[in-house]
Design a protein around this motif. Structure first.
Motif, PDB file in Angstrom:
ATOM      1  N   ILE A 161      32.864  39.674  50.909  1.00  0.00           N
ATOM      2  CA  ILE A 161      33.624  40.618  51.724  1.00  0.00           C
ATOM      3  C   ILE A 161      32.721  41.006  52.891  1.00  0.00           C
ATOM      4  O   ILE A 161      31.660  41.609  52.695  1.00  0.00           O
ATOM      5  CB  ILE A 161      34.031  41.864  50.921  1.00  0.00           C
ATOM      6  N   GLU A 162      33.154  40.647  54.100  1.00  0.00           N
ATOM      7  CA  GLU A 162      32.325  40.881  55.285  1.00  0.00           C
ATOM      8  C   GLU A 162      33.118  41.621  56.360  1.00  0.00           C
ATOM      9  O   GLU A 162      32.971  41.359  57.551  1.00  0.00           O
ATOM     10  CB  GLU A 162      31.770  39.550  55.785  1.00  0.00           C
ATOM     11  N   GLY A 163      33.928  42.561  55.921  1.00  0.00           N
ATOM     12  CA  GLY A 163      34.703  43.399  56.810  1.00  0.00           C
ATOM     13  C   GLY A 163      35.440  44.446  56.005  1.00  0.00           C
ATOM     14  O   GLY A 163      35.517  44.387  54.767  1.00  0.00           O
ATOM     15  N   SER A 164      36.014  45.423  56.705  1.00  0.00           N
ATOM     16  CA  SER A 164      36.678  46.536  56.043  1.00  0.00           C
ATOM     17  C   SER A 164      37.914  46.083  55.278  1.00  0.00           C
ATOM     18  O   SER A 164      38.781  45.406  55.816  1.00  0.00           O
ATOM     19  CB  SER A 164      37.077  47.563  57.102  1.00  0.00           C
ATOM     20  N   MET A 165      38.009  46.465  54.003  1.00  0.00           N
ATOM     21  CA  MET A 165      39.192  46.184  53.197  1.00  0.00           C
ATOM     22  C   MET A 165      39.089  46.920  51.872  1.00  0.00           C
ATOM     23  O   MET A 165      38.038  47.475  51.523  1.00  0.00           O
ATOM     24  CB  MET A 165      39.367  44.678  52.939  1.00  0.00           C
ATOM     25  N   GLU A 166      40.196  46.901  51.122  1.00  0.00           N
ATOM     26  CA  GLU A 166      40.223  47.427  49.764  1.00  0.00           C
ATOM     27  C   GLU A 166      40.723  46.338  48.828  1.00  0.00           C
ATOM     28  O   GLU A 166      41.692  45.641  49.138  1.00  0.00           O
ATOM     29  CB  GLU A 166      41.127  48.654  49.682  1.00  0.00           C
ATOM     30  N   LEU A 167      40.033  46.192  47.714  1.00  0.00           N
ATOM     31  CA  LEU A 167      40.409  45.222  46.685  1.00  0.00           C
ATOM     32  C   LEU A 167      40.608  45.983  45.382  1.00  0.00           C
ATOM     33  O   LEU A 167      39.673  46.608  44.873  1.00  0.00           O
ATOM     34  CB  LEU A 167      39.330  44.152  46.526  1.00  0.00           C
ATOM     35  N   TYR A 168      41.836  45.951  44.881  1.00  0.00           N
ATOM     36  CA  TYR A 168      42.171  46.584  43.607  1.00  0.00           C
ATOM     37  C   TYR A 168      42.545  45.491  42.606  1.00  0.00           C
ATOM     38  O   TYR A 168      43.404  44.666  42.879  1.00  0.00           O
ATOM     39  CB  TYR A 168      43.319  47.578  43.772  1.00  0.00           C
ATOM     40  N   ALA A 169      41.878  45.499  41.464  1.00  0.00           N
ATOM     41  CA  ALA A 169      42.130  44.486  40.444  1.00  0.00           C
ATOM     42  C   ALA A 169      42.759  45.133  39.214  1.00  0.00           C
ATOM     43  O   ALA A 169      42.371  46.228  38.793  1.00  0.00           O
ATOM     44  CB  ALA A 169      40.835  43.785  40.056  1.00  0.00           C
ATOM     45  N   ASP A 170      43.713  44.434  38.638  1.00  0.00           N
ATOM     46  CA  ASP A 170      44.362  44.876  37.416  1.00  0.00           C
ATOM     47  C   ASP A 170      43.341  44.977  36.280  1.00  0.00           C
ATOM     48  O   ASP A 170      42.306  44.286  36.288  1.00  0.00           O
ATOM     49  CB  ASP A 170      45.458  43.870  37.054  1.00  0.00           C
ATOM     50  N   ALA A 171      43.636  45.840  35.289  1.00  0.00           N
ATOM     51  CA  ALA A 171      42.757  45.958  34.127  1.00  0.00           C
ATOM     52  C   ALA A 171      42.604  44.629  33.407  1.00  0.00           C
ATOM     53  O   ALA A 171      41.586  44.382  32.752  1.00  0.00           O
ATOM     54  CB  ALA A 171      43.293  47.020  33.173  1.00  0.00           C
ATOM     55  N   GLY A 172      43.591  43.756  33.518  1.00  0.00           N
ATOM     56  CA  GLY A 172      43.530  42.445  32.869  1.00  0.00           C
ATOM     57  C   GLY A 172      43.018  41.344  33.773  1.00  0.00           C
ATOM     58  O   GLY A 172      43.111  40.168  33.420  1.00  0.00           O
ATOM     59  N   ALA A 173      42.479  41.695  34.940  1.00  0.00           N
ATOM     60  CA  ALA A 173      41.934  40.690  35.853  1.00  0.00           C
ATOM     61  C   ALA A 173      40.458  40.477  35.557  1.00  0.00           C
ATOM     62  O   ALA A 173      39.669  41.427  35.534  1.00  0.00           O
ATOM     63  CB  ALA A 173      42.125  41.122  37.298  1.00  0.00           C
ATOM     64  N   THR A 174      40.074  39.235  35.322  1.00  0.00           N
ATOM     65  CA  THR A 174      38.686  38.876  35.052  1.00  0.00           C
ATOM     66  C   THR A 174      38.215  37.853  36.074  1.00  0.00           C
ATOM     67  O   THR A 174      38.866  36.823  36.279  1.00  0.00           O
ATOM     68  CB  THR A 174      38.526  38.295  33.636  1.00  0.00           C
ATOM     69  N   PHE A 175      37.088  38.155  36.708  1.00  0.00           N
ATOM     70  CA  PHE A 175      36.441  37.229  37.631  1.00  0.00           C
ATOM     71  C   PHE A 175      35.244  36.654  36.878  1.00  0.00           C
ATOM     72  O   PHE A 175      34.293  37.371  36.562  1.00  0.00           O
ATOM     73  CB  PHE A 175      35.988  37.951  38.899  1.00  0.00           C
ATOM     74  N   SER A 211      51.733  45.508  40.034  1.00  0.00           N
ATOM     75  CA  SER A 211      51.968  44.607  41.170  1.00  0.00           C
ATOM     76  C   SER A 211      53.045  45.164  42.081  1.00  0.00           C
ATOM     77  O   SER A 211      52.912  45.143  43.318  1.00  0.00           O
ATOM     78  CB  SER A 211      52.370  43.215  40.669  1.00  0.00           C
ATOM     79  N   ALA A 212      54.122  45.678  41.487  1.00  0.00           N
ATOM     80  CA  ALA A 212      55.212  46.230  42.283  1.00  0.00           C
ATOM     81  C   ALA A 212      54.762  47.458  43.060  1.00  0.00           C
ATOM     82  O   ALA A 212      55.100  47.634  44.235  1.00  0.00           O
ATOM     83  CB  ALA A 212      56.394  46.572  41.382  1.00  0.00           C
ATOM     84  N   LEU A 213      53.977  48.320  42.400  1.00  0.00           N
ATOM     85  CA  LEU A 213      53.499  49.523  43.080  1.00  0.00           C
ATOM     86  C   LEU A 213      52.583  49.188  44.250  1.00  0.00           C
ATOM     87  O   LEU A 213      52.696  49.774  45.330  1.00  0.00           O
ATOM     88  CB  LEU A 213      52.774  50.426  42.075  1.00  0.00           C
ATOM     89  N   TYR A 214      51.669  48.249  44.042  1.00  0.00           N
ATOM     90  CA  TYR A 214      50.763  47.874  45.126  1.00  0.00           C
ATOM     91  C   TYR A 214      51.509  47.143  46.240  1.00  0.00           C
ATOM     92  O   TYR A 214      51.186  47.291  47.426  1.00  0.00           O
ATOM     93  CB  TYR A 214      49.611  47.025  44.589  1.00  0.00           C
ATOM     94  N   ALA A 215      52.505  46.373  45.895  1.00  0.00           N
ATOM     95  CA  ALA A 215      53.311  45.688  46.912  1.00  0.00           C
ATOM     96  C   ALA A 215      54.014  46.696  47.811  1.00  0.00           C
ATOM     97  O   ALA A 215      54.111  46.502  49.031  1.00  0.00           O
ATOM     98  CB  ALA A 215      54.317  44.757  46.250  1.00  0.00           C
ATOM     99  N   GLU A 216      54.517  47.783  47.219  1.00  0.00           N
ATOM    100  CA  GLU A 216      55.169  48.823  47.998  1.00  0.00           C
ATOM    101  C   GLU A 216      54.221  49.431  49.019  1.00  0.00           C
ATOM    102  O   GLU A 216      54.648  49.898  50.082  1.00  0.00           O
ATOM    103  CB  GLU A 216      55.706  49.916  47.069  1.00  0.00           C
TER     104      GLU A 216
END
Length: 454
Positions: free
Chosen positions: A153-167, A77-82
């Motif tokens: 997602i209907e436009g340009s973006m990047e979504l990165y999910a943590d290894a512990g993130a479950t949808f 989270s800290a790395l992505y926030a940076e």
């Protein structure tokens, strides 16, 4: 949407993304060329994106979203926030953060954050947790009437999910439950996370539809390091479809290091697409309703023929009927399968079964391992212009009628330097249609009741 309008949506990362693709396109040319050998690299280089210098989500196992993951999740989270990524649990005001507690319906909260990212040229990091999502109706749902169902997602973006993130999809009786739809856009990255369906909790018994991750009418989409499991229908799908009834193809689609398991219909369904690369991915255990395939390339209806689809270092295993199948509907051409492994599939590992109006051409099947499949390693009908070389093929030798190749009405097929074991090595079924131009060269046959049976 017209091609001109779609291309104009290649956003702030577009030039960098396209530049990064040039190297991969060159690799793709090698992969689909008849003369190309097996690349020396362990993995195909994929396009550089804004998060490429950050630690990739770990796809070795499904994340739990529990406190055990909290330390690594906090570090990420800290790395992505940076790097300026928004945090799905703590977005800027007035957005409401997603709970990720495995109880709360996070559909609306996550969708609002995604829309904000698209509108404001931001990217999103999703920390560890279990995010419950209401099943959507997928590509047939207009933007204006999404009604809090599924994620879009209907436009340009990047979504990165943590290894512990479950949808995780909430149980539904919908015949087409959909989790994430990426549509009518360009320049999208989705990396990491566990994308889980509700196959065992589904509230009806009818239907075969629904997809956990849909890509429709898109260019330059990169999916990586995802776990996709327990779909009622398909794990993933790529095509062009309603409500965008133009002739636009999805193009330059990349799937890398995906683990797709136990989906009801197919692990991956491919419709109208041009230039698609699938690397280092596993398709295992699709077994509820036909076609029961690891991957099915089957553009139909308004979808044009699929063209230039490559599989490299993938595994197709324990699927109910087929590992990889293509040729139905409007057909496919220039399909390349290299350095892959097939085992334990119910009937056939690779099934190329074209209808007569769309004969398949440009197939390359090279340096693969086939083992422990009930009937045939490769089945081909109404196919021409194929190169099949350097494969190791171990058919189920104890099953009468099983073999390495089943051919019917094929032409210009080069079968070269393959190792074959099977009850029958090559079966050419002339009752369906005569074959011609079959070249056999430097193949090794072992334990075959017949090397070539017509």
């Amino acid at each position: 949407m017209t091609d001109e309008k779609r291309k104009s949506t290649i956003g702030r990362n577009g030039k960098r993304f396209i530049a990064g693709l040039l190297g991969l396109v060159l690799v793709g040319v090698i992969l689909i060329s008849f003369g190309g050998g097996t690349p020396d690299e362990e993995k195909v280089d994929l396009p550089e994106t804004a998060g490429a210098d950050l630690p990739p989500p770990d796809s070795d196992s499904v994340g739990t979203g529990t406190d055990d993951d909290s330390e690594s999740s906090d570090e990420q989270s800290a790395l992505y926030a940076e790097k300026g990524f928004l945090n799905a649990k703590n977005p800027p005001s007035p957005l409401k953060g997603a709970a990720g507690d495995g109880i709360t319906d996070d559909t609306v909260a996550l969708q609002n954050i995604i829309d904000y990212c698209v509108e404001n040229s931001k990217d999103l990091y999703v920390p560890a947790g279990t995010y419950m999502i209401k099943a959507g109706k997928g590509v047939d749902t207009p933007f204006e009437t999404r009604d809090g169902q599924g994620l879009f997602i209907e436009g340009s973006m990047e979504l990165y999910a943590d290894a512990g993130a479950t949808f995780k999809l909430l149980p539904t009786a919908s015949p087409v439950p959909t989790l994430l739809t990426i549509r009518n856009t360009s320049d999208v990255t989705v990396s990491g996370g566990n994308w889980i369906g509700e196959r065992d909790e589904h509230l009806d018994t009818a239907g075969e539809g629904g997809t956990l991750i849909v890509i429709s009418c898109c260019d330059y989409v990169h999916i990586s390091n995802v776990v996709v499991k327990d779909a009622w229908g398909d794990g993933m799908a790529v095509y062009n479809s309603p409500p965008y009834k133009d002739s636009s193809l999805s193009s330059y689609i990349y799937i890398d290091s995906a683990y797709v398991d136990r989906c009801g219909r197919n692990g991956l369904t491919i419709g109208g697409v041009k230039e698609m690369y699938v690397t280092n991915s596993v398709f295992n255990g699709m077994d509820r309703t036909m076609p029961k395939a690891g991957v099915d390339i089957e553009p139909d209806g308004i979808q044009p023929m699929a063209d230039n689809v490559s599989f490299y270092k993938c595994t197709f295993s324990n699927n109910g009927v087929q590992g990889l199948t293509y040729g139905f509907g409007n057909g496919a051409r220039n399909v390349s399968v290299k350095s892959c492994e097939f085992f334990g599939n119910g009937t056939v590992d690779i099934n190329i079964a074209a209808v007569k109006k769309t004969p398949m051409k440009g197939t390359v099947i090279e340096n693969n391992l086939f083992s422990n499949t009930l009937r045939f390693s490769i089945g081909m009908s109404n196919t021409f212009n194929a190169e099949i070389s350097g494969n190791q093929m171990y058919a189920a030798t104890k099953n009468a009628g099983s073999g390495c190749f089943y051919l019917a009405e094929v032409s210009d097929i080069n079968i070269t330097e393959n190792y074959m074991e099977g009850f029958l090595c090559i079966i050419d079924n002339t009752e369906i249609g005569a074959s011609e131009g079959i070249t056999l060269h430097k193949n090794v046959y072992k334990l075959c009741g017949s090397e070539y049976l017509r």
